[in-house]
Design an enzyme around this catalytic site. Structure first.
Site, PDB file in Angstrom:
ATOM      1  N   HIS A 160      45.094  42.459  40.197  1.00  0.00           N
ATOM      2  CA  HIS A 160      43.636  42.489  40.026  1.00  0.00           C
ATOM      3  C   HIS A 160      42.964  41.824  41.224  1.00  0.00           C
ATOM      4  O   HIS A 160      42.876  40.597  41.307  1.00  0.00           O
ATOM      5  CB  HIS A 160      43.258  41.775  38.716  1.00  0.00           C
ATOM      6  CG  HIS A 160      41.820  41.947  38.317  1.00  0.00           C
ATOM      7  ND1 HIS A 160      41.436  42.331  37.042  1.00  0.00           N
ATOM      8  CD2 HIS A 160      40.665  41.795  39.010  1.00  0.00           C
ATOM      9  CE1 HIS A 160      40.118  42.396  36.980  1.00  0.00           C
ATOM     10  NE2 HIS A 160      39.622  42.063  38.166  1.00  0.00           N
ATOM     11  N   HIS A 176      39.652  42.876  44.065  1.00  0.00           N
ATOM     12  CA  HIS A 176      38.625  43.859  44.442  1.00  0.00           C
ATOM     13  C   HIS A 176      38.543  43.966  45.962  1.00  0.00           C
ATOM     14  O   HIS A 176      38.376  42.943  46.643  1.00  0.00           O
ATOM     15  CB  HIS A 176      37.255  43.456  43.896  1.00  0.00           C
ATOM     16  CG  HIS A 176      37.154  43.526  42.396  1.00  0.00           C
ATOM     17  ND1 HIS A 176      36.501  44.547  41.742  1.00  0.00           N
ATOM     18  CD2 HIS A 176      37.640  42.723  41.418  1.00  0.00           C
ATOM     19  CE1 HIS A 176      36.569  44.347  40.421  1.00  0.00           C
ATOM     20  NE2 HIS A 176      37.259  43.249  40.196  1.00  0.00           N
ATOM     21  N   ASP A 188      36.092  45.120  47.761  1.00  0.00           N
ATOM     22  CA  ASP A 188      34.782  44.659  48.234  1.00  0.00           C
ATOM     23  C   ASP A 188      34.534  43.192  47.887  1.00  0.00           C
ATOM     24  O   ASP A 188      33.458  42.660  48.172  1.00  0.00           O
ATOM     25  CB  ASP A 188      33.645  45.554  47.708  1.00  0.00           C
ATOM     26  CG  ASP A 188      33.664  45.726  46.199  1.00  0.00           C
ATOM     27  OD1 ASP A 188      34.735  45.615  45.576  1.00  0.00           O
ATOM     28  OD2 ASP A 188      32.582  45.986  45.618  1.00  0.00           O
ATOM     29  N   GLY A 198      31.847  45.708  36.434  1.00  0.00           N
ATOM     30  CA  GLY A 198      30.406  45.464  36.423  1.00  0.00           C
ATOM     31  C   GLY A 198      30.045  44.626  35.203  1.00  0.00           C
ATOM     32  O   GLY A 198      30.928  44.182  34.465  1.00  0.00           O
ATOM     33  N   HIS A 224      38.136  46.103  32.602  1.00  0.00           N
ATOM     34  CA  HIS A 224      37.603  44.741  32.593  1.00  0.00           C
ATOM     35  C   HIS A 224      37.071  44.490  31.176  1.00  0.00           C
ATOM     36  O   HIS A 224      36.115  45.157  30.748  1.00  0.00           O
ATOM     37  CB  HIS A 224      36.426  44.614  33.555  1.00  0.00           C
ATOM     38  CG  HIS A 224      36.784  44.335  34.974  1.00  0.00           C
ATOM     39  ND1 HIS A 224      37.225  45.307  35.822  1.00  0.00           N
ATOM     40  CD2 HIS A 224      36.750  43.169  35.692  1.00  0.00           C
ATOM     41  CE1 HIS A 224      37.440  44.758  37.015  1.00  0.00           C
ATOM     42  NE2 HIS A 224      37.158  43.474  36.971  1.00  0.00           N
ATOM     43  N   GLU A 231      35.627  39.167  29.432  1.00  0.00           N
ATOM     44  CA  GLU A 231      35.281  38.241  30.523  1.00  0.00           C
ATOM     45  C   GLU A 231      33.850  37.741  30.293  1.00  0.00           C
ATOM     46  O   GLU A 231      33.627  36.599  29.950  1.00  0.00           O
ATOM     47  CB  GLU A 231      35.382  38.958  31.878  1.00  0.00           C
ATOM     48  CG  GLU A 231      34.976  38.099  33.069  1.00  0.00           C
ATOM     49  CD  GLU A 231      34.776  38.935  34.335  1.00  0.00           C
ATOM     50  OE1 GLU A 231      34.582  40.156  34.236  1.00  0.00           O
ATOM     51  OE2 GLU A 231      34.787  38.331  35.435  1.00  0.00           O
ATOM     52  N   ASP A 255      41.043  38.238  41.670  1.00  0.00           N
ATOM     53  CA  ASP A 255      39.742  38.874  41.431  1.00  0.00           C
ATOM     54  C   ASP A 255      39.042  39.136  42.773  1.00  0.00           C
ATOM     55  O   ASP A 255      39.098  40.236  43.283  1.00  0.00           O
ATOM     56  CB  ASP A 255      38.859  38.064  40.489  1.00  0.00           C
ATOM     57  CG  ASP A 255      37.919  38.947  39.670  1.00  0.00           C
ATOM     58  OD1 ASP A 255      38.113  40.177  39.670  1.00  0.00           O
ATOM     59  OD2 ASP A 255      37.003  38.408  39.022  1.00  0.00           O
TER      60      ASP A 255
HETATM   61  O1  LIG Z   1      35.127  39.868  37.721  1.00  0.00           O
HETATM   62  C1  LIG Z   1      34.480  40.930  37.755  1.00  0.00           C
HETATM   63  N1  LIG Z   1      34.013  41.458  36.603  1.00  0.00           N
HETATM   64  C2  LIG Z   1      33.329  42.627  36.564  1.00  0.00           C
HETATM   65  N2  LIG Z   1      33.040  43.332  37.656  1.00  0.00           N
HETATM   66  C3  LIG Z   1      33.459  42.836  38.841  1.00  0.00           C
HETATM   67  C4  LIG Z   1      34.191  41.650  38.951  1.00  0.00           C
HETATM   68  N3  LIG Z   1      34.452  41.437  40.240  1.00  0.00           N
HETATM   69  C5  LIG Z   1      33.927  42.456  40.928  1.00  0.00           C
HETATM   70  N4  LIG Z   1      33.303  43.303  40.086  1.00  0.00           N
HETATM   71  C6  LIG Z   1      32.566  44.524  40.414  1.00  0.00           C
HETATM   72  O2  LIG Z   1      33.481  45.544  40.738  1.00  0.00           O
HETATM   73  C7  LIG Z   1      32.945  46.309  41.799  1.00  0.00           C
HETATM   74  C8  LIG Z   1      34.007  47.154  42.443  1.00  0.00           C
HETATM   75  O3  LIG Z   1      34.991  46.389  43.058  1.00  0.00           O
HETATM   76  C9  LIG Z   1      32.279  45.269  42.664  1.00  0.00           C
HETATM   77  O4  LIG Z   1      31.323  45.850  43.533  1.00  0.00           O
HETATM   78  C10 LIG Z   1      31.648  44.361  41.637  1.00  0.00           C
HETATM   79  O5  LIG Z   1      30.362  44.838  41.273  1.00  0.00           O
HETATM   80 ZN   LIG Z   2      37.589  41.948  38.466  1.00  0.00          ZN
END
Ligand SMILES: O=c1[nH]cnc2c1ncn2[C@@H]1O[C@H](CO)[C@@H](O)[C@H]1O
Ligand SMILES: [Zn+2]
EC number: 3.5.4.4
Length: 363
Positions: free
Chosen positions: A19, A21, A23, A176, A203, A206, A294
């Site tokens: 897990h 991301h 970006d 998101g 997701h 959380e 994350d």
């Molecule tokens: O911890 C999280 N929980 C929910 N959404 C997230 C988390 N971290 C990042 N993103 C979302 O996932 C998109 C794609 O990678 C990111 O642009 C962010 O808006």
């Molecule tokens: Zn995440």
């Protein structure tokens, strides 16, 4: 003897990351450079060191919604294929330098279409970066394509996951803001993926609690849970022996993997401290717990640092870190034989060597 692993030694352990991301893991210097090249003017500072600190500070907001705000800058500089391929390449390099041997890195293609890029070009650019970075630095990186849960493009993104499944896209995810956007909003996409024998994680648990986890598993059929930390709400730990509710028991009995991200959870308010993070209890109860980053940029972390924080808070030794790692490899969206090869050929020998050297000084 199982001595307390140091951060330095943990960096040398062969680790698995499920897990992370794309970006949420850019190098600050790369953001500044990409902003210069593309004419992006909204960065809070052009100094890479200050920018890194700014992301980490802004992300300590206590709410998932505010935590997600800083992504406007990373997404803002990722609107062309060169930038996407470069960031994917650097991601593979950074993870390899941290000792990660297998990673699944996710991103939302729909966020990179602002300047007209077709979804296919976005996916291909990221796959190209992962493939080249993986070859050059000795790490295997699979992509997870994410749909944004407040948008309505999940079916298209699920179709992308299936179309590119043999070229390096290993699964699908939704991300998101969680409150107000339950997983069942995207039921058609999940049903499609199930019919296609494709893999997905969600997701859940959380920024919102048990109903989200329950829907992700029992309505949508998630293979894994992104975070899933709020499963703790279905465990009564007030007495001598913890009592599991039906959902918690189901998650444990079915070995549903929890992609836990301790530092990120502190920042979004899902946990109060590492020492109080539910990962300790869930590990003791034998849930299939995995350790993850994350967002390495926003959380100012790495997989090795997440593990070192757990070692400090819970007194974990090499056996615990190996257990998390084998759990992650077992839960990866990779074929069974490849998972076994990595467990028996890379992970177990790598940890054995560290345990051996951990108990004797290296000359
Ligand atoms: O911890 C999280 N929980 C929910 N959404 C997230 C988390 N971290 C990042 N993103 C979302 O996932 C998109 C794609 O990678 C990111 O642009 C962010 O808006
Ligand atoms: Zn995440």
């Amino acid at each position: 003897m199982d001595e307390r692993p140091t951060l330095d030694a943990i960096r040398r352990a062969p680790k698995v990351l499920l897990h992370d991301h794309l970006d949420g893991g850019l190098r600050p210097a790369t953001i500044v450079d990409l902003a210069d090249r593309s004419g992006y003017r909204d960065l809070p500072t052009g100094d890479p060191a200050k920018l890194g600190a700014w992301f980490a500070e802004m992300s300590n907001s206590g709410s998932l919604e505010r935590y997600l705000e800083t992504f406007s800058h990373t997404v803002g500089v990722l609107q062309n294929t060169e930038a996407l391929a470069r960031v994917a390449y650097e991601c593979a390099e950074d993870l390899a330098n941290d000792g990660v041997v297998y990673a699944e890195v996710r991103y939302a293609p729909e966020l990179h279409t602002r300047d007209g890029l077709p979804l296919e070009e976005i996916v291909e650019a990221v796959l190209d970066g992962f493939a080249r970075g993986g070859r050059d630095h000795g790490i295997r990186v699979g992509a997870l394509v994410t749909a944004m849960r407040h948008q309505a493009r999940s079916m298209e993104i699920a179709e992308l996951a299936v179309r590119y499944r043999d070229q390096g896209v290993v699964g699908f995810d939704i991300a998101g803001a969680e409150a107000g956007y339950p997983p069942t909003r995207h039921l058609d996409a999940f049903e499609y993926l199930q019919r296609e024998n494709a893999h997905f994680t969600i997701h859940a648990g959380e920024g919102f609690g048990l109903p989200s986890i329950w829907q992700a598993i029992q309505w949508c059929g998630a293979d894994r849970l992104g975070h899933g930390v709020r499963i703790i709400d279905d465990i009564d730990a007030s007495g001598d022996a913890p009592v599991l509710g039906r959902l918690a028991a189901y998650v444990r009995d079915k070995r549903i993997p929890l992609e836990m991200c301790p530092t990120s959870n502190l920042q979004t308010g899902a946990a109060a401290s590492i020492a109080e993070h539910p990962i300790g209890l869930l590990r003791d109860l034998g849930f299939r717990v995995t350790v993850n980053t994350d967002n390495r940029l926003m959380s100012g972390t790495s997989l090795s640092e997440e593990m070192a924080r757990l070692v400090e808070a819970f007194g974990y030794g090499w056996d615990d870190l190996q257990w998390f790692t084998v759990n992650a490899m077992k839960s990866a969206f990779l074929g069974f034989t490849e998972r076994l090869e990595l467990i028996n050929g890379v992970i177990k020998p790598g940890f054995a060597q560290l345990k051996w050297h951990g108990s004797r000084p290296l000359a």
